[in-house]
Write an enzyme that holds these catalytic residues in place. Structure first.
Site, PDB file in Angstrom:
ATOM      1  N   ASN A  87     -27.277  54.876  53.075  1.00  0.00           N
ATOM      2  CA  ASN A  87     -26.719  55.625  51.958  1.00  0.00           C
ATOM      3  C   ASN A  87     -26.333  57.011  52.456  1.00  0.00           C
ATOM      4  O   ASN A  87     -27.110  57.664  53.153  1.00  0.00           O
ATOM      5  CB  ASN A  87     -27.753  55.737  50.825  1.00  0.00           C
ATOM      6  CG  ASN A  87     -27.998  54.402  50.142  1.00  0.00           C
ATOM      7  OD1 ASN A  87     -27.078  53.623  49.957  1.00  0.00           O
ATOM      8  ND2 ASN A  87     -29.244  54.143  49.774  1.00  0.00           N
ATOM      9  N   GLN A  94     -28.031  58.824  48.038  1.00  0.00           N
ATOM     10  CA  GLN A  94     -28.946  59.293  49.092  1.00  0.00           C
ATOM     11  C   GLN A  94     -29.883  60.352  48.517  1.00  0.00           C
ATOM     12  O   GLN A  94     -29.423  61.317  47.895  1.00  0.00           O
ATOM     13  CB  GLN A  94     -28.158  59.884  50.266  1.00  0.00           C
ATOM     14  CG  GLN A  94     -29.076  60.306  51.417  1.00  0.00           C
ATOM     15  CD  GLN A  94     -28.322  60.906  52.607  1.00  0.00           C
ATOM     16  OE1 GLN A  94     -27.096  61.075  52.561  1.00  0.00           O
ATOM     17  NE2 GLN A  94     -29.059  61.242  53.643  1.00  0.00           N
ATOM     18  N   HIS A 100     -31.385  57.689  57.602  1.00  0.00           N
ATOM     19  CA  HIS A 100     -32.348  56.576  57.594  1.00  0.00           C
ATOM     20  C   HIS A 100     -31.603  55.278  57.360  1.00  0.00           C
ATOM     21  O   HIS A 100     -30.671  55.213  56.571  1.00  0.00           O
ATOM     22  CB  HIS A 100     -33.442  56.768  56.537  1.00  0.00           C
ATOM     23  CG  HIS A 100     -32.940  57.137  55.180  1.00  0.00           C
ATOM     24  ND1 HIS A 100     -32.498  58.400  54.868  1.00  0.00           N
ATOM     25  CD2 HIS A 100     -32.810  56.415  54.036  1.00  0.00           C
ATOM     26  CE1 HIS A 100     -32.121  58.438  53.595  1.00  0.00           C
ATOM     27  NE2 HIS A 100     -32.293  57.244  53.074  1.00  0.00           N
TER      28      HIS A 100
END
Ligand code: AMP
Length: 114
Positions: A87, A94, A100
């Site tokens: 994201n 996000q 990540h």
């Protein structure tokens, strides 16, 4: 500069269920899993998101991509199929400004995502 949540997890300052770590990255179980297996793979380097990655990060990004498959095999989801998600930014939802990779599996995953 203030450490990100995921830097604190990577440095063991905040507890997490870590499933893999090496000198470049850490993988831990998502605190709010969206699938039976839901792991976040993060670089120790606090790159805010994939759009902020630079040419100098190329080796690190390749390392992360290779670890995705290794971790999926370790979780037992590589054979049946799994999804990776990055994201990026507010519109994508996000919430943690530290790159990540979500690794999700263990159930049938719909497409397109919401
Ligand atoms: P994103 O929405 O892509 O930024 O994903 C952030 C993810 O981090 C979410 O799926 C959260 O459930 C997860 N998360 C937030 N805090 C923690 C934590 N302390 N330990 C593990 N996962 C977390």
């Amino acid at each position: 500069m203030e450490k990100t949540l995921f830097e604190k997890i990577a440095e063991h300052e905040i507890p997490a269920d870590i499933v893999y770590e090496d000198e470049l990255c850490v993988a831990f179980r998502d605190i709010s899993p969206a699938a039976p297996q839901h792991v976040l793979l993060v670089p120790r380097k606090p790159i805010p998101d994939i759009a902020a990655a630079q040419q100098e990060d190329a080796e690190l990004l390749a390392h992360l991509m290779l670890k995705v498959g290794e971790i999926a095999r370790m979780l037992g989801i590589a054979e049946g199929g799994f999804r990776t998600v990055l994201n990026t930014g507010a519109l994508a939802g996000q919430t943690v400004p530290h790159l990540h990779i979500h690794i999700l599996g263990g159930r049938s995953l719909q497409w397109p995502p919401g």
